[in-house]
Motif scaffolding. Structure first.
Motif, short mmCIF file in Angstrom:
data_model
loop_
_atom_site.label_atom_id
_atom_site.label_comp_id
_atom_site.label_asym_id
_atom_site.label_seq_id
_atom_site.Cartn_x
_atom_site.Cartn_y
_atom_site.Cartn_z
N UNK A 1 0.82 -1.22 0.00
CA UNK A 1 0.00 0.00 0.00
C UNK A 1 0.85 1.26 0.00
N UNK A 2 0.25 2.36 -0.45
CA UNK A 2 0.91 3.67 -0.43
C UNK A 2 0.70 4.38 0.90
N UNK A 3 -0.33 3.98 1.64
CA UNK A 3 -0.63 4.57 2.94
C UNK A 3 -1.47 3.57 3.74
N UNK A 4 -1.30 3.59 5.07
CA UNK A 4 -2.02 2.67 5.95
C UNK A 4 -2.86 3.46 6.94
N UNK A 5 -4.12 3.05 7.12
CA UNK A 5 -4.98 3.57 8.19
C UNK A 5 -5.14 2.44 9.19
N UNK A 6 -4.73 2.67 10.44
CA UNK A 6 -4.61 1.59 11.40
C UNK A 6 -5.31 1.91 12.72
N UNK A 7 -6.17 0.98 13.16
CA UNK A 7 -6.74 1.05 14.51
C UNK A 7 -5.79 0.33 15.47
N UNK A 8 -5.62 0.87 16.67
CA UNK A 8 -4.70 0.25 17.63
C UNK A 8 -5.32 -0.96 18.33
N UNK A 9 -6.65 -0.96 18.51
CA UNK A 9 -7.31 -2.02 19.26
C UNK A 9 -7.73 -3.17 18.38
N UNK B 1 6.17 3.32 4.45
CA UNK B 1 4.84 3.76 4.03
C UNK B 1 4.21 4.62 5.13
N UNK B 2 3.52 5.72 4.81
CA UNK B 2 2.86 6.53 5.84
C UNK B 2 1.81 5.72 6.59
N UNK B 3 1.80 5.86 7.91
CA UNK B 3 0.84 5.14 8.76
C UNK B 3 0.03 6.18 9.54
N UNK C 1 -9.74 12.36 5.78
CA UNK C 1 -9.30 12.36 4.38
C UNK C 1 -8.24 13.44 4.14
N UNK C 2 -8.39 14.59 4.81
CA UNK C 2 -7.39 15.65 4.67
C UNK C 2 -6.05 15.20 5.24
N UNK C 3 -6.08 14.53 6.38
CA UNK C 3 -4.84 14.04 6.97
C UNK C 3 -4.22 12.94 6.13
N UNK C 4 -5.07 12.13 5.51
CA UNK C 4 -4.58 11.09 4.61
C UNK C 4 -3.86 11.71 3.41
N UNK C 5 -4.47 12.73 2.83
CA UNK C 5 -3.83 13.41 1.69
C UNK C 5 -2.50 14.02 2.11
N UNK C 6 -2.46 14.62 3.30
CA UNK C 6 -1.22 15.24 3.79
C UNK C 6 -0.13 14.19 3.99
N UNK C 7 -0.50 13.03 4.54
CA UNK C 7 0.48 11.97 4.76
C UNK C 7 1.06 11.48 3.44
N UNK C 8 0.20 11.35 2.44
CA UNK C 8 0.66 10.90 1.12
C UNK C 8 1.59 11.96 0.50
#
Length: 226
Positions: free
Chosen positions: A46-54, A73-75, A109-116
Motif C-alpha cells: 500500500x501507499x498509505x495505511x490507516x490503522x486502529x490500535x485495538x 509507508x505513511x501510517x 481524508x485531509x490528513x490522509x492526503x497530507x500523509x501521502x
C-alpha cells in the motif's frame, strides 16, 4: 492510483471508509486483524495505511513496529485511545499521524492526503540537496562536501547516510536501517550501526564526540538533523 490499506475490526467503520475512499478514486484493501494486515501489506504494498490500535489478535503498536521493519509507508493511526501516552507510543513506534475516534471523515481524508504528500519526493532528483552548516549532501550526484572539500565515503557509509538524510528530522529505527542498508536478513546486528555511525561522525561532524547532525536515540535508532 493511491492504494490504501485499512486495518480495523469494526465492520461498519471499515465499510464507511472503503466507500468514502473508493468514491475519491483510492484503491482500498481491508484487514480486520494484525496478522491479516501484515500479510496484505507484504502482498499489496500500500501507499498509505490507516490503522486502529485495538485489534483482536495484537496491539496496533506492534503492527506499526512490524511494518517499520521493512517499509516507510505513511501510517495514520485511527484509535479510540485518547491519552497522550498512547499517542506517544504509536508515534515513537513509527506512526506518521494520530486521529482519535470519533472523527470527521473530511478531517481524516485531509490528513490522509497530507500523509501521502509528505511521503512524495519534494522535487526531482536534481533538487535532492541538503545543506547545513559546513556540510552538503547531494543525493542526486551521490557526493558529500564538508567545509567545501569532498569527503570520500564507502558504499555502505553512503547508503546509511542516504537513508538518514531522506528521513531528515525523523527517527529511523535500528531494524529499518539494518534491513535497508545490509538487507532483509539483517535486523539484530546493531554493532554494525555503531561502527558505521562512528565512521560517519568522524568524517562529517565538526566534533564527532558531540555530534550535531547524527543523533543517537538509545535503544531505538538514529536521526539526521540539519
Amino acid at each position: 492510483m493511491t492504494r490504501v490499506l485499512v486495518i480495523d475490526d469494526e465492520p461498519q467503520l471499515v465499510r464507511a471508509l472503503v466507500i468514502n475512499l473508493k468514491a475519491r478514486t483510492y484503491e482500498v484493501d481491508a484487514a480486520h486483524d494484525g496478522t491479516g494486515a501484515l500479510r496484505l501489506a507484504a502482498a499489496r504494498h500500500p501507499d498509505v495505511v490507516i490503522l486502529d490500535l485495538g485489534l483482536p489478535d495484537m496491539d496496533g503498536v506492534d503492527v506499526i513496529k512490524e511494518l517499520r521493519g521493512w517499509t516507510r509507508v505513511p501510517i495514520l493511526v485511527l484509535s479510540a485511545r485518547h491519552s497522550s501516552d498512547e499517542k506517544v507510543k504509536a508515534l515513537d513506534a513509527g506512526a506518521d499521524d494520530y486521529v482519535t475516534k470519533p472523527f470527521g471523515m473530511d478531517e481524516l481524508l485531509a490528513r490522509l492526503r497530507a500523509a501521502v504528500r509528505r511521503a512524495e519526493p519534494a522535487g526531482g532528483e536534481d533538487d535532492l540537496l541538503v545543506e547545513t552548516g559546513g556540510l552538503t549532501v547531494d543525493l542526486a550526484a551521490k557526493k558529500v562536501h564538508r567545509d567545501g572539500r569532498d569527503v570520500r565515503l564507502t558504499p555502505t557509509e553512503w547508503h546509511l547516510l542516504e537513508v538518514l538524510v531522506r528521513n531528515t528530522g525523523r527517527l529511523v529505527g535500528q531494524k529499518q536501517l539494518l534491513q535497508e542498508v545490509w538487507g532483509p536478513s539483517y535486523g539484530t546486528e546493531t554493532n554494525y550501526l555503531r561502527v558505521y555511525m562512528a565512521q560517519l561522525r568522524r568524517k562529517l561532524e565538526a566534533d564527532p564526540s558531540h555530534p550535531r547532525h547524527f543523533i543517537t536515540e538509545p535503544g531505538m535508532g538514529y536521526r539526521f538533523e540539519k
